[in-house]
Enzyme design. Structure first.
Site, short mmCIF file in Angstrom:
data_model
loop_
_atom_site.label_atom_id
_atom_site.label_comp_id
_atom_site.label_asym_id
_atom_site.label_seq_id
_atom_site.Cartn_x
_atom_site.Cartn_y
_atom_site.Cartn_z
N HIS A 26 34.68 38.03 45.46
CA HIS A 26 35.06 39.03 45.23
C HIS A 26 33.95 40.57 46.33
O HIS A 26 34.60 41.76 46.38
CB HIS A 26 36.46 40.31 44.50
CG HIS A 26 36.71 38.98 44.97
ND1 HIS A 26 37.98 38.49 42.86
CD2 HIS A 26 37.25 37.28 45.30
CE1 HIS A 26 38.67 37.83 43.69
NE2 HIS A 26 38.49 37.06 44.62
N CYS A 50 32.96 59.81 56.17
CA CYS A 50 32.43 59.68 56.70
C CYS A 50 32.53 60.68 57.64
O CYS A 50 33.84 61.81 57.84
CB CYS A 50 32.77 58.79 57.83
SG CYS A 50 31.34 58.27 59.16
N PHE A 66 42.65 43.12 34.50
CA PHE A 66 43.56 42.49 35.03
C PHE A 66 44.84 42.01 34.99
O PHE A 66 45.55 43.02 34.61
CB PHE A 66 43.34 42.23 36.41
CG PHE A 66 41.76 42.57 37.30
CD1 PHE A 66 41.86 43.82 38.74
CD2 PHE A 66 40.90 41.90 37.61
CE1 PHE A 66 41.03 44.11 38.38
CE2 PHE A 66 39.88 42.79 37.97
CZ PHE A 66 39.89 44.17 38.99
N ILE A 87 33.17 42.54 40.47
CA ILE A 87 32.80 43.74 41.08
C ILE A 87 32.10 44.79 40.01
O ILE A 87 31.36 45.44 40.94
CB ILE A 87 33.55 44.05 42.22
CG1 ILE A 87 34.59 44.64 40.60
CG2 ILE A 87 34.55 43.47 43.13
CD1 ILE A 87 35.63 46.60 40.82
P1 OAD Z 1 42.48 38.34 35.61
O1 OAD Z 1 42.41 39.53 34.29
O2 OAD Z 1 43.05 38.01 35.62
O3 OAD Z 1 41.81 37.45 33.70
C1 OAD Z 1 40.97 37.31 32.85
C2 OAD Z 1 41.06 36.75 31.96
O4 OAD Z 1 40.77 36.25 30.85
C3 OAD Z 1 42.82 36.67 30.92
O5 OAD Z 1 43.47 35.37 31.73
C4 OAD Z 1 42.67 36.90 29.70
O6 OAD Z 1 42.99 35.93 28.69
C5 OAD Z 1 40.81 36.22 29.43
N1 OAD Z 1 40.42 37.30 28.34
C6 OAD Z 1 39.81 38.33 28.75
N2 OAD Z 1 39.26 39.25 27.74
C7 OAD Z 1 39.27 37.84 26.82
C8 OAD Z 1 37.75 37.34 26.01
N3 OAD Z 1 37.40 38.00 24.99
N4 OAD Z 1 38.04 35.81 25.35
C9 OAD Z 1 39.21 34.82 26.11
N5 OAD Z 1 39.29 35.31 27.19
C10 OAD Z 1 39.83 37.00 27.81
O7 OAD Z 1 40.62 38.23 35.90
P2 OAD Z 1 40.14 37.69 37.04
O8 OAD Z 1 40.39 36.32 36.79
O9 OAD Z 1 39.25 37.73 37.46
O10 OAD Z 1 40.23 40.98 42.87
O11 OAD Z 1 41.21 37.98 37.91
C11 OAD Z 1 40.85 37.61 39.48
C12 OAD Z 1 40.57 38.32 40.47
O12 OAD Z 1 41.98 39.03 40.38
C13 OAD Z 1 39.91 39.50 40.41
O13 OAD Z 1 38.74 39.88 41.11
C14 OAD Z 1 40.48 41.38 41.01
C15 OAD Z 1 42.25 40.83 40.62
O14 OAD Z 1 42.83 41.28 41.27
C16 OAD Z 1 39.89 41.53 42.85
O15 OAD Z 1 39.32 42.82 42.92
C17 OAD Z 1 39.24 41.77 44.59
#
Ligand code: OAD
Length: 245
Positions: free
Chosen positions: A115, A150, A31, A99
């Site tokens: 989530h 629906c 994200f 998800i």
């Molecule tokens: P984010 O996109 O906020 O964070 C993902 C992190 O993974 C980033 O800080 C990247 O730097 C890191 N990253 C990506 N690829 C990598 C790699 N190969 N090696 C090391 N680091 C890597 O995603 P989440 O924290 O999961 O909510 O986001 C939290 C929530 O925000 C999600 O669950 C979603 C969104 O709104 C819902 O869908 C309800």
């Protein structure tokens, strides 16, 4: 990673929190990373419950490929590494914000989807239930711009937690218990920016446990971590070498 492996082997209970970063290794965008989903226009509306009720096409357009193309993705090295830790008796459970259902596809048993997931969809008006596959089929038949509805006219919404909705209570309670009871809690591929899930490692710290972080970008908890690493692929490799495939 030697310190982390040592801490895992010496721990009484190890818990994990995963985020979208672990699935970038499978080709699914995160994200907030450099190529993240939230870089696109109006992205903050996609997972917002008020916007969904006003105009469900924002979600179905924004997620057509991501959510409804999930079947073509397979678990990556981090998913596999966590399965090997669980099989070796060195992992109590996984709290995931993802998800994409890839932990279960990989074979992990104790997974708490804080989530939610799109495995089920419910009508916003009458709560009628449809399975993921049924919604995929409706979308395939409906073509571009189609919104699965629906019989009563309400739009089907996935059981993903949208902004403005409460987290699934059972999964989050279990995730909290995991974080509190873990003396080693490993944070993998999450920016730790969305609460309350981002608060889970703080529970470990408050209970006297250690937090390890593996994430490319900085997180707000880096200063409190026992150690932090950048590279998830290197983490997976080190774990697989230690605990086997
Ligand atoms: P984010 O996109 O906020 O964070 C993902 C992190 O993974 C980033 O800080 C990247 O730097 C890191 N990253 C990506 N690829 C990598 C790699 N190969 N090696 C090391 N680091 C890597 O995603 P989440 O924290 O999961 O909510 O986001 C939290 C929530 O925000 C999600 O669950 C979603 C969104 O709104 C819902 O869908 C309800």
């Amino acid at each position: 990673m030697k310190n982390l492996i040592k801490a895992i082997k010496e721990a009484r209970r190890v818990g994990v929190l995963t985020g979208a970063g672990i699935s970038t290794l499978c080709g699914i965008p995160d994200f907030r990373g450099p190529q993240g989903l939230y870089k696109q226009k109006d992205a903050e509306k996609i997972f917002d419950i008020d916007w969904f009720d006003r105009d469900p096409s924002i979600y179905y357009r924004g997620c057509a490929e991501l959510v409804y193309g999930l079947e073509k993705f397979t678990p990556g090295p981090v998913h596999k590494a966590l399965v090997s830790m669980e099989k070796a008796g060195c992992l109590e459970g996984i709290a995931t914000q993802n998800i994409d259902m890839l932990h279960q596809k990989a074979g992990s048993k104790n997974v708490y989807e804080v989530h939610g997931s799109p495995i089920l969809h419910h009508c916003r008006w009458c709560a009628d239930e449809k399975k993921f596959e049924e919604i995929c089929e409706m979308l395939r038949r409906g073509g571009e711009g189609f919104i699965p509805r629906c019989k009563c006219g309400g739009a089907y919404k996935p059981d993903i937690t949208f902004f403005g909705e409460a987290l699934p209570e059972k999964a989050f309670t279990r995730a909290q218990a995991l974080a509190i009871s873990s003396d080693v809690f490993i944070v993998l591929g999450t920016s730790l920016s969305v609460f309350p899930a981002a608060g889970l490692p703080r529970l470990t710290l408050q209970a006297g446990g250690k937090v390890f972080i593996v994430n490319a970008q900085p997180t707000p908890l880096d200063d409190y971590a026992a150690a932090r690493y950048d590279d998830l692929a290197a983490f997976a490799q080190a774990i697989l070498e230690e605990f086997g495939e």
